[in-house]
Design a protein around this motif. Structure first.
Motif, mmCIF file in Angstrom:
data_model
loop_
_atom_site.group_PDB
_atom_site.id
_atom_site.type_symbol
_atom_site.label_atom_id
_atom_site.label_comp_id
_atom_site.label_asym_id
_atom_site.label_seq_id
_atom_site.Cartn_x
_atom_site.Cartn_y
_atom_site.Cartn_z
ATOM 1 N N CYS A 115 0.827 -1.210 0.000
ATOM 2 C CA CYS A 115 0.000 0.000 0.000
ATOM 3 C C CYS A 115 0.859 1.257 0.000
ATOM 4 C CB CYS A 115 -0.935 -0.002 1.214
ATOM 5 S SG CYS A 115 -2.286 -1.205 1.111
ATOM 6 N N ASN A 116 1.899 1.260 0.800
ATOM 7 C CA ASN A 116 2.776 2.424 0.841
ATOM 8 C C ASN A 116 3.519 2.614 -0.474
ATOM 9 O OD1 ASN A 116 1.993 2.495 3.578
ATOM 10 N ND2 ASN A 116 3.968 3.343 4.167
ATOM 11 N N ALA A 117 3.899 1.500 -1.108
ATOM 12 C CA ALA A 117 4.606 1.588 -2.391
ATOM 13 C C ALA A 117 3.699 2.162 -3.477
ATOM 14 C CB ALA A 117 5.122 0.212 -2.805
ATOM 15 N N VAL A 118 2.438 1.734 -3.491
ATOM 16 C CA VAL A 118 1.481 2.272 -4.471
ATOM 17 C C VAL A 118 1.316 3.775 -4.274
ATOM 18 C CG1 VAL A 118 -0.946 2.308 -5.156
ATOM 19 C CG2 VAL A 118 0.220 0.126 -4.844
ATOM 20 N N ALA A 119 1.148 4.190 -3.017
ATOM 21 C CA ALA A 119 0.987 5.614 -2.726
ATOM 22 C C ALA A 119 2.217 6.407 -3.157
ATOM 23 C CB ALA A 119 0.718 5.816 -1.237
ATOM 24 N N ALA A 120 3.419 5.846 -2.924
ATOM 25 C CA ALA A 120 4.648 6.537 -3.315
ATOM 26 C C ALA A 120 4.736 6.689 -4.831
ATOM 27 C CB ALA A 120 5.858 5.774 -2.787
ATOM 28 N N ILE A 121 4.382 5.641 -5.561
ATOM 29 C CA ILE A 121 4.419 5.692 -7.034
ATOM 30 C C ILE A 121 3.486 6.776 -7.549
ATOM 31 C CG2 ILE A 121 3.806 4.430 -9.131
ATOM 32 C CD1 ILE A 121 4.762 1.880 -7.668
ATOM 33 N N VAL A 122 2.262 6.824 -7.032
ATOM 34 C CA VAL A 122 1.282 7.818 -7.474
ATOM 35 C C VAL A 122 1.775 9.235 -7.185
ATOM 36 C CG1 VAL A 122 -1.050 8.723 -7.074
ATOM 37 C CG2 VAL A 122 -0.680 6.248 -7.259
ATOM 38 N N LEU A 123 2.337 9.436 -5.998
ATOM 39 C CA LEU A 123 2.807 10.762 -5.613
ATOM 40 C C LEU A 123 3.992 11.227 -6.468
ATOM 41 C CD1 LEU A 123 2.531 10.422 -1.737
ATOM 42 C CD2 LEU A 123 1.200 11.985 -3.180
ATOM 43 N N VAL A 124 4.949 10.336 -6.727
ATOM 44 C CA VAL A 124 6.100 10.727 -7.542
ATOM 45 C C VAL A 124 5.666 11.016 -8.976
ATOM 46 C CG1 VAL A 124 8.381 10.076 -8.380
ATOM 47 C CG2 VAL A 124 7.687 9.411 -6.084
ATOM 48 N N LEU A 125 4.734 10.243 -9.492
ATOM 49 C CA LEU A 125 4.222 10.513 -10.841
ATOM 50 C C LEU A 125 3.527 11.870 -10.892
ATOM 51 C CD1 LEU A 125 2.833 7.019 -11.934
ATOM 52 C CD2 LEU A 125 4.844 8.217 -12.855
ATOM 53 N N CYS A 126 2.804 12.221 -9.846
ATOM 54 C CA CYS A 126 2.173 13.549 -9.784
ATOM 55 C C CYS A 126 3.227 14.652 -9.773
ATOM 56 C CB CYS A 126 1.303 13.660 -8.534
ATOM 57 S SG CYS A 126 -0.229 12.680 -8.597
ATOM 58 N N ALA A 127 4.343 14.392 -9.085
ATOM 59 C CA ALA A 127 5.420 15.382 -9.047
ATOM 60 C C ALA A 127 6.086 15.529 -10.415
ATOM 61 C CB ALA A 127 6.451 14.980 -7.997
ATOM 62 N N ILE A 128 6.194 14.434 -11.160
ATOM 63 C CA ILE A 128 6.822 14.466 -12.476
ATOM 64 C C ILE A 128 5.923 15.155 -13.499
ATOM 65 C CG2 ILE A 128 7.632 13.045 -14.412
ATOM 66 C CD1 ILE A 128 8.404 10.910 -12.317
ATOM 67 N N LEU A 129 4.660 14.808 -13.486
ATOM 68 C CA LEU A 129 3.739 15.271 -14.519
ATOM 69 C C LEU A 129 3.051 16.587 -14.149
ATOM 70 C CD1 LEU A 129 2.097 11.814 -15.314
ATOM 71 C CD2 LEU A 129 4.003 12.925 -16.505
ATOM 72 N N GLY A 130 3.089 16.970 -12.869
ATOM 73 C CA GLY A 130 2.422 18.181 -12.426
ATOM 74 C C GLY A 130 3.348 19.381 -12.393
ATOM 75 N N HIS A 131 2.846 20.458 -11.804
ATOM 76 C CA HIS A 131 3.654 21.666 -11.658
ATOM 77 C C HIS A 131 3.121 22.458 -10.473
ATOM 78 C CE1 HIS A 131 0.206 22.844 -14.160
ATOM 79 N NE2 HIS A 131 0.299 24.014 -13.569
ATOM 80 N N GLY A 132 3.887 23.447 -10.056
ATOM 81 C CA GLY A 132 3.467 24.318 -8.968
ATOM 82 C C GLY A 132 3.318 23.605 -7.638
ATOM 83 N N GLN A 133 2.365 24.081 -6.826
ATOM 84 C CA GLN A 133 2.167 23.558 -5.477
ATOM 85 C C GLN A 133 1.798 22.074 -5.469
ATOM 86 O OE1 GLN A 133 2.262 25.391 -2.285
ATOM 87 N NE2 GLN A 133 3.536 26.638 -3.634
ATOM 88 N N ALA A 134 1.050 21.633 -6.474
ATOM 89 C CA ALA A 134 0.648 20.222 -6.522
ATOM 90 C C ALA A 134 1.864 19.323 -6.646
ATOM 91 C CB ALA A 134 -0.311 19.988 -7.688
ATOM 92 N N ALA A 135 2.788 19.662 -7.541
ATOM 93 C CA ALA A 135 3.998 18.866 -7.716
ATOM 94 C C ALA A 135 4.871 18.924 -6.472
ATOM 95 C CB ALA A 135 4.773 19.358 -8.934
ATOM 96 N N MET A 136 4.967 20.099 -5.872
ATOM 97 C CA MET A 136 5.805 20.277 -4.684
ATOM 98 C C MET A 136 5.310 19.414 -3.527
ATOM 99 S SD MET A 136 6.623 23.727 -2.473
ATOM 100 C CE MET A 136 5.127 23.701 -1.492
ATOM 101 N N TRP A 137 4.030 19.500 -3.217
ATOM 102 C CA TRP A 137 3.520 18.758 -2.063
ATOM 103 C C TRP A 137 3.422 17.259 -2.341
ATOM 104 C CZ3 TRP A 137 3.965 20.677 2.460
ATOM 105 C CH2 TRP A 137 3.938 22.064 2.633
ATOM 106 N N ALA A 138 3.281 16.900 -3.604
ATOM 107 C CA ALA A 138 3.264 15.476 -3.939
ATOM 108 C C ALA A 138 4.601 14.829 -3.612
ATOM 109 C CB ALA A 138 2.925 15.285 -5.415
#
Length: 435
Positions: free
Chosen positions: A323-346
């Motif tokens: 479960c923690n690994a899935v959450a980490a993958i989703v968050l890092v992908l959000c940081a890669i594909l996102g920008h601004g505050q969303a990418a930072m906090w992800a």
């Protein structure tokens, strides 16, 4: 930062009449805090040294290569040293060597990047010896059934150190750094550039001399402390004489790979955070301001480990890890594909996902090894060299495709951890698995 498993034999504490475990456990926990603080300071120094010596990302990651490379080189000799000196004297030796490594930062400010790298290696060598000496106390100062939970609790204080370290480094090192941009420095003449480099490098001298003094004082106090004597169980000879080896257990081998990738992914994210938060499309922060947010990343692991201390008593380790690994993958992908505050906090939230990974992988990998537990611990200890290799790989990728896309390296790391968690989700019920 994850604590290193003990590569030597299984140990037991010699009983002392009327003794309690609280005092010794507090003393050992202080050591966990100190090496967490020292390790996380690297995340502040990497961008600082990168700017001083105009390094590319691959060259800057030599800091982590030298630091975590010491785990691979020193772990086995450290085990032999501990067997010769004993655990308490071994911890004192580790503290003194780490103090010497901190002291080397003073001449390194005049000696250049190469001497800084040597200082990092010496510091990490001391921390490695310290960890090899300290970890057995955690496992024996209480019931065996709650050893993993106790290790998670002590690692929470290790995470407290990693949380404090970047903020402290930001205040004491980066706050005193020049505000000149790379273009402004390049516009200076040769003498001006040399003076600028000397000024910037000198900002590390005071803080690391203070750390050297603190480690020396802690060594003196630890030498005088009354700790329970820990004896080697007669396991070394038994392991050597028993058939086969720890490598015949498939879950240990895959667990070593998971430790390699977990430590590598965690360290790599921390190493790139200041530069990531400095990206114009993310947060555009200065290095000094970004350093305080590195503490948020490590603080997530701190919070998660306190939660994990309770949760891991009732939740299947493999399922919690997955479960923690899935959450980490989703968050890092959000940081890669996102920008601004969303990418930072992800990317900062990944620290919370990291919290239980090391103790969970460690305990799962050693499950059911019996006589081969000591050898298996040594293999897992050496796998921490992932903290040297993975950031190096991400540095190479960052130089070629940019900082943000380079975070696909940690995504791949967490992908394997997800596989390991799912494959051995019910390992505690199934028993050990041989190759």
């Amino acid at each position: 930062m994850a604590a290193t498993p003990n590569p030597s034999a299984t140990v037991t504490a010699a009983p002392t009449a009327g003794a309690t475990n609280t005092g010794p456990l507090v003393i050992v926990t202080i050591l966990f805090f100190m090496w967490g603080l020292l390790t996380s300071l690297n995340d502040v120094l990497i961008p600082h040294l990168k700017a001083i010596y105009t390094l590319n990302y691959l060259q800057a990651m030599l800091v982590q290569f030298c630091f975590f490379g010491a785990y691979f080189i020193v772990s086995l000799p450290a085990g032999a040293l501990i067997r010769r000196l004993g655990y308490q004297k071994g911890a004192v030796t580790g503290l003194l060597i780490a103090a010497g490594g901190c002291g080397l930062f003073y001449p390194a400010a005049q000696g250049g990047y190469g001497l800084f790298l040597f200082a990092f290696f010496v510091l990490a060598a001391g921390i490695t010896i310290l960890q090899v000496a300290a970890n057995p106390y955690v496992t024996v100062l209480g019931p065996a059934a709650t050893a993993s939970s106790r290790l998670t609790l002590t690692q929470a204080f290790n995470s407290l150190g990693t949380t404090v370290g970047p903020a402290l480094g930001g205040m004491l090192i980066l706050a005193g750094a020049s505000a000149l941009t790379a273009d402004q420095v390049a516009a200076l003449d040769a003498a001006g550039q040399a003076a600028h480099r000397a000024h910037e490098a000198a900002t590390v001298q005071g803080p690391y001399l203070a750390l050297a003094a603190a480690l020396a004082i802690l060594a003196a106090l630890f030498a005088l402390a009354r700790l329970p004597r820990i004896d080697h169980a007669a396991a070394d000879d038994t392991v050597a004489a028993s058939a086969g080896s720890a490598l015949q257990y498939r879950h240990l081998v895959l667990g070593a790979v998971a430790i390699f990738l977990y430590v590598g992914g965690e360290v790599s994210i921390g190493s790139f955070l200041v530069n990531f938060l400095g990206e114009p499309n993310v947060a555009g922060m200065t290095a000094a301001r970004a350093a305080s947010y590195v503490s948020v990343y490590w603080g997530g692991a701190l919070i998660g480990r306190f939660i994990g201390f309770a949760v891991m008593r009732v939740v299947s380790p493999g399922k919690a890890l997955a479960c923690n690994a899935v959450a980490a993958i989703v968050l890092v992908l959000c940081a890669i594909l996102g920008h601004g505050q969303a990418a930072m906090w992800a990317i900062l939230a990944v620290g919370l996902c990291n919290s239980i990974m090391f103790p969970t992988i460690f305990s799962m990998a050693l499950h059911g090894l019996g006589r081969h537990t000591g050898q298996g611990s040594g293999i897992l200890c050496m796998a921490i060299v992932g903290g040297a290799i993975v950031p190096f790989a991400q540095g190479w990728l960052a130089d070629h495709v940019g900082v943000q896309p380079s975070f696909f390296i940690p995504v791949a790391c967490y992908g394997f951890i997800l596989f390991f968690g799912l494959k051995y989700a019910n390992l505690h019920r199934q028993g050990a698995t041989t190759a």
